[in-house]
Motif scaffolding. Structure first.
Motif, PDB file in Angstrom:
ATOM      1  N   ALA A   1      12.003   2.915   6.711  1.00 23.91           N
ATOM      2  CA  ALA A   1      10.638   2.532   7.097  1.00 23.91           C
ATOM      3  C   ALA A   1       9.997   3.564   8.016  1.00 23.91           C
ATOM      4  N   GLN A   2      10.802   4.086   8.956  1.00 24.42           N
ATOM      5  CA  GLN A   2      10.255   5.082   9.879  1.00 24.42           C
ATOM      6  C   GLN A   2       9.798   6.323   9.125  1.00 24.42           C
ATOM      7  N   GLU A   3      10.600   6.723   8.138  1.00 26.79           N
ATOM      8  CA  GLU A   3      10.237   7.906   7.360  1.00 26.79           C
ATOM      9  C   GLU A   3       8.963   7.679   6.573  1.00 26.79           C
TER      10      GLU A   3
ATOM     11  N   CYS B   1       3.229   8.676   5.753  1.00 27.48           N
ATOM     12  CA  CYS B   1       1.843   8.214   5.713  1.00 27.48           C
ATOM     13  C   CYS B   1       1.027   8.943   6.768  1.00 27.48           C
ATOM     14  N   PHE B   2       1.628   9.088   7.936  1.00 26.82           N
ATOM     15  CA  PHE B   2       0.926   9.746   9.029  1.00 26.82           C
ATOM     16  C   PHE B   2       0.619  11.193   8.671  1.00 26.82           C
TER      17      PHE B   2
ATOM     18  N   CYS C   1       0.845  -1.186   0.000  1.00 21.65           N
ATOM     19  CA  CYS C   1       0.000   0.000   0.000  1.00 21.65           C
ATOM     20  C   CYS C   1       0.881   1.237   0.000  1.00 21.65           C
ATOM     21  N   LYS C   2       1.833   1.234   0.909  1.00 25.82           N
ATOM     22  CA  LYS C   2       2.700   2.405   1.051  1.00 25.82           C
ATOM     23  C   LYS C   2       3.336   2.780  -0.271  1.00 25.82           C
ATOM     24  N   SER C   3       3.855   1.763  -0.946  1.00 31.30           N
ATOM     25  CA  SER C   3       4.617   2.064  -2.151  1.00 31.30           C
ATOM     26  C   SER C   3       3.730   2.765  -3.158  1.00 31.30           C
ATOM     27  N   LEU C   4       2.529   2.266  -3.283  1.00 29.03           N
ATOM     28  CA  LEU C   4       1.719   2.768  -4.370  1.00 29.03           C
ATOM     29  C   LEU C   4       1.151   4.136  -4.076  1.00 29.03           C
TER      30      LEU C   4
ATOM     31  N   LEU D   1      -2.360   9.057   5.200  1.00 27.03           N
ATOM     32  CA  LEU D   1      -2.546   7.825   4.448  1.00 27.03           C
ATOM     33  C   LEU D   1      -2.688   6.671   5.429  1.00 27.03           C
ATOM     34  N   LYS D   2      -3.697   5.876   5.207  1.00 30.17           N
ATOM     35  CA  LYS D   2      -3.913   4.761   6.131  1.00 30.17           C
ATOM     36  C   LYS D   2      -3.051   3.566   5.734  1.00 30.17           C
TER      37      LYS D   2
END
Lengths: 94, 349, 444
Positions: free
Chosen positions: B167-169, B174-175, B3-6, B179-180
């Motif tokens: 990953a933290q970044e 997202c936060f 999800c994150k990537s997209l 972005l959920k």
């Protein structure tokens, strides 16, 4: 019981201990009981050098009557009177 | 992670680059993880929710169960999958094998829907994990293959645009952007992979840039010929930008063989093994000889009967990757000729 | 019930795979030799013909099958020659309940005393000695580590690795007529309560193994003992000084002995740890070098590591079973220099997958280091002539710092606060997770 490779330092520098471990179940004394007993009775400092989770820390060799404890059943190895248990730390020294 | 990537693609319509269409693919692994069906459907619902919130740019969401990798009907695929996993005794072997199947499923989705790239959201932490675990499994030779931005080994090229993001970044991004994210299926940490995870986590605690250092070290290892697009690929770019991509050297020798299970290029000693097995009559032995050492150790069953069963259950896309005997023969001949040529040179001088 | 009794072992050189045609194989079978995979064997031991398979008359097809296998892996195998005689039932049944009543995988006669981490075979003490020593012999032969007539300095710290190394090398030198002159070389850092005691051990080893001993001291070479250095700089960075000085001291000692090579007791665990540390630190130049079995061939004295493939676990057991006289106390200046986190990771890995240690070494060997990565150029130190990539070698920089009272010179990332003047130490946060191997090891 013999502690080698510097483990003796964790027990006031005494290398050889003759121990009489009390155990609940009259018939069986297992290595896990001995470890618990050693941890609470013999180790004077830095218990993390000896125990990790429920077993000895990886890198400490255990021999029961000169036989690798892996072959005797590991934590479940049964101990008897006059058995000799040797712990050797491999964690330092060249 | 998918999800994150997209999600971040929204931002990437940068100047000079062509606008492209994209979809989101999710591989449903509920067959493998014994979760109640409502949990699985919840996850899928959540993902659809997240994707629909991404809005206008998005074309489609594709959800496919992992058993699509088998190209059979799904029930059959499920059975194959379960039996295969039952026959892998090593915890990390199992986990890695599922990862290879996941890639097969993604490839299938991409092919079926006429996508031209597969984009993964693997971030620095994931790469650091991959590097250490490949090292620990003895795959030092093949290691650089899996951490380049471009990987054209598969039918559809695989890209890793988020490789240098922490990953933290990503989590913070997202936060901040609202972005959920959602937690998907995963195994409890176990085996070699589990140890590597906790090792990486502790390293990160000690020094937040450690993961980056690990990736930087591995970056200095030579990539393979398939870690770039073919020549001419960048022709569509404005010439100033193009120069930046074209200095990638094209001289890496083609790897001799790829492991049919994990796709790792075989090292010199593994290749020797293939050559020596060339005379083996059985198809199975032939297959086994082409698998890399790590797959041989942690995935393939040791016992012959089980191995035969295992082989018969593997997705055809894996078993088809085996190079033909004539091909090995040709390679071997090529090598011999090269050797002769070199010796000739020495004689002359 | 019949027992095989092993009369003698003889590990045969097994260099030429072509010599192993089927007939040869059948001859082997009749003599009931069997095969012992070497450290480097990529084949699981389960894939090798068992003794039973060999001693039973082979069918045509199986023998072909095996010889195919053996051809491929010949370089990784040692043939162990044993004669069999049958024994009356009963004689062998002394096997105790321990070890499940199984017998040694190799001799099938005695009770096993340990499980080999590399092969998972349960073997007895006597067979362990044989395979342990022969494996090191193989490593020495396969890598052509020594030439007849060479003078070899064994870096001896009194610890288990170097003690076992000295013992095994002197054994092998005799047994296989290497024709080497062996010497013990020790460095006296000048650490009261630690090195003075371990030197006593080395002095006893000198007598026990009949190897001449040379001791070089920091005091003589540099004018400082570690005790004096620590009294000036405190307990921070002292291991940096010690490590840099030791490296040079060993080279100088070896030169004094007119040695052709220096051998060190680095074992497989050490090398695997170094591979990981170099990845974690991003040190690509060292990463490419650290798995070499011989290093420093361009330097004054090449160093080699015959224990490159030998598990620490086995070295320890060997030392214990052979009752070798070794010293195992932590250096008094780094009581907490427990090897840190990478070491622990390796031990954890070993527990669930013993071959992981060899796998890491293999990874290290197989890394394709990009040629565009610049390797530091080697020159010589202007002051002392030691090899150095800078104008002055590290030891000279550190010494100058000491002599002029500029303590931080030469130590990167020194952050000022010294332990003895820190009012409230932060025990957890300050413990370095990634650190150099501490004192007590023969660091490069």
């Amino acid at each position: 019981m013999v502690g080698g490779g510097g483990l003796d330092l964790l027990c006031n520098g005494v290398k050889i201990h003759h121990v009489d471990v009390p155990h609940k179940d009259q018939n069986r004394l297992e290595m896990r009981d001995l470890l618990a007993w050693v941890q609470s009775n013999l180790i004077k400092e830095r218990p993390e050098m000896f125990i990790k989770e429920d077993s000895v820390r990886p890198g400490v060799l255990v021999l029961v009557n000169d036989c690798d404890w892996e072959l005797c059943g590991g934590l479940g190895a049964e101990l008897e009177e006059k058995d000799v248990v040797v712990f050797i730390s491999t964690l330092h020294g060249g | 992670m998918h999800c994150k990537s997209l999600k971040n693609w929204d931002a990437s319509k940068s100047q000079g680059l062509p606008v492209f269409g994209f979809g989101v693919a999710f591989v449903d692994e509920s067959t493998i993880f014994p979760t109640p069906s409502n949990v699985a459907s919840n996850i899928i619902e959540e993902i659809s929710g997240i994707v629909s919130e991404l809005g206008h740019a998005l074309q489609e969401l594709h959800i496919a169960p992992i058993e699509t990798a088998f190209c059979k009907d799904l029930v059959d695929g499920q059975n194959c999958l379960r039996q295969l996993l039952d026959n892998i005794t090593d915890a990390s072997g199992k986990e890695d094998f599922v990862q290879y199947l996941r890639m097969l499923s993604l490839q299938k989705i991409a092919v079926d829907n006429k996508y031209t790239k597969v984009v993964l959201g693997s971030c620095t932490s994931k790469m650091a994990h991959q590097i250490i675990s490949a090292t620990v499994k003895g795959q030092g030779f093949a290691l650089p293959a899996d951490l380049q931005y471009v990987d054209t080994r598969q039918e559809i090229p695989v890209l890793l645009p988020l490789r240098d993001c922490n990953a933290q970044e990503l989590g913070k991004l997202c936060f901040l952007d609202g972005l959920k994210t959602t937690q998907v299926f995963s195994w409890p940490p176990a085996g070699i992979n589990g140890l590597v995870s906790s090792f990486i986590a502790r390293l990160q605690d000690e020094n937040p840039s450690r993961q980056r250092t690990i990736v930087r070290t591995a970056e200095k290892l030579k990539p393979f010929s398939f870690n770039k697009f073919t020549e001419g690929y960048y022709d569509f770019l404005p010439s100033i930008v193009r120069a930046k991509f074209q200095h990638v050297k094209h001289e890496e020798p083609e790897p001799k063989f790829l492991c049919p299970i994990c796709g790792s290029p075989l090292s010199e000693s593994e290749w020797k093994n293939v050559k020596n097995n060339n005379k083996c009559p059985s198809e199975l032995e032939f297959f086994v000889s082409q698998c890399c050492r790590s797959c041989n150790f942690q995935i393939l069953p040791k016992e012959k009967g089980k191995l035969e069963l295992f082989y018969s259950l593997l997705p055809s896309s894996m078993t088809d990757r085996v190079e033909g005997k004539d091909c090995i023969g040709r390679r071997w001949l090529q090598e011999q000729i090269e050797e002769f040529l070199i010796t000739d040179d020495i004689d002359e001088t | 019930m019949k027992f095989h009794k092993t009369l003698h072992y003889e590990a045969l050189p097994f260099e030429n795979p072509l010599s192993l045609d089927r007939r040869c194989y059948q001859n082997l079978a009749q003599e009931t030799r069997f095969f012992q995979p070497r450290a480097s064997c990529p084949l699981p031991s389960s894939a090798l013909p068992t003794r039973e398979a060999i001693s039973s008359p082979p069918r045509e097809d199986t023998s072909d099958h095996w010889s195919g296998h053996l051809h491929q892996y010949a370089a990784h195998l040692t043939i162990i020659n044993c004669c069999t005689i049958s024994m009356e039932e009963g004689e062998g049944s002394t096997a105790s309940k321990r070890g499940g009543g199984r017998l040694c995988f190799i001799c099938n006669q005695r009770r096993p005393a340990l499980k080999r981490p590399k092969t998972q075979e349960q073997i007895c003490r006597e067979c362990f000695y044989v395979v342990f020593e022969e494996e090191i012999h193989r490593v020495i032969m396969d890598n052509h580590l020594f030439k007849p007539g060479e003078r070899i300095a064994v870096a001896a710290s009194g610890g288990k690795d170097s003690t076992v190394l000295a013992y095994v090398l002197s054994e092998l030198n005799r047994r296989h007529s290497y024709g080497l002159d062996l010497f013990l070389l020790s460095v006296d850092e000048g650490i009261t309560g630690y090195r003075d005691d371990s030197l006593e051990t080395v002095k006893r080893n000198e007598i026990q193994y009949g190897l001449p001993l040379k001791v070089v001291s920091y005091k003589d070479l540099y004018g400082w003992t570690m005790d004096e250095i620590v009294s000036v700089i405190g307990l921070k960075n002292n291991c940096t000084f010690c490590g840099v000085f030791r490296r040079q001291a060993l080279d100088r000692g070896a030169a004094l002995l007119k040695a052709d090579k220096l051998v060190t007791g680095h074992n497989a665990d050490d090398i695997a740890e170094t591979v990981l540390l170099n990845i974690l630190r991003g040190d690509i130049a060292r990463l490419s070098r650290c798995t070499f079995i011989v290093t420093g061939e361009d330097g004054p004295i090449p160093r080699c590591k015959p224990f490159k493939y030998t598990y620490e676990k086995e070295i320890n057991k060997y030392a214990y079973f052979k009752k070798l006289d070794y010293f195992s106390t932590e250096c008094t200046y780094s009581p907490n220099a427990y090897r840190g986190f990478a070491r622990e990771f390796i031990k954890d890995l070993e527990r669930i997958r013993p071959q992981a240690i060899l796998d890491i070494i293999r990874s290290g060997e197989d890394f394709r280091i990009s040629t565009t990565t610049r390797m530091p150029e080697q020159g010589t130190c202007e002051r002392c002539g030691y090899i150095s990539s800078q104008k002055l070698c590290k030891a000279c920089v550190l010494l100058e710092g000491l002599n002029r009272g500029l303590l931080k010179l030469g130590i990167s990332r020194a952050n000022g606060s010294r332990r003895h003047d820190v009012g409230h130490p932060k025990p957890e946060a300050k413990r370095p997770i990634i650190q150099n191997k501490p004192c007590g090891t023969l660091d490069f």
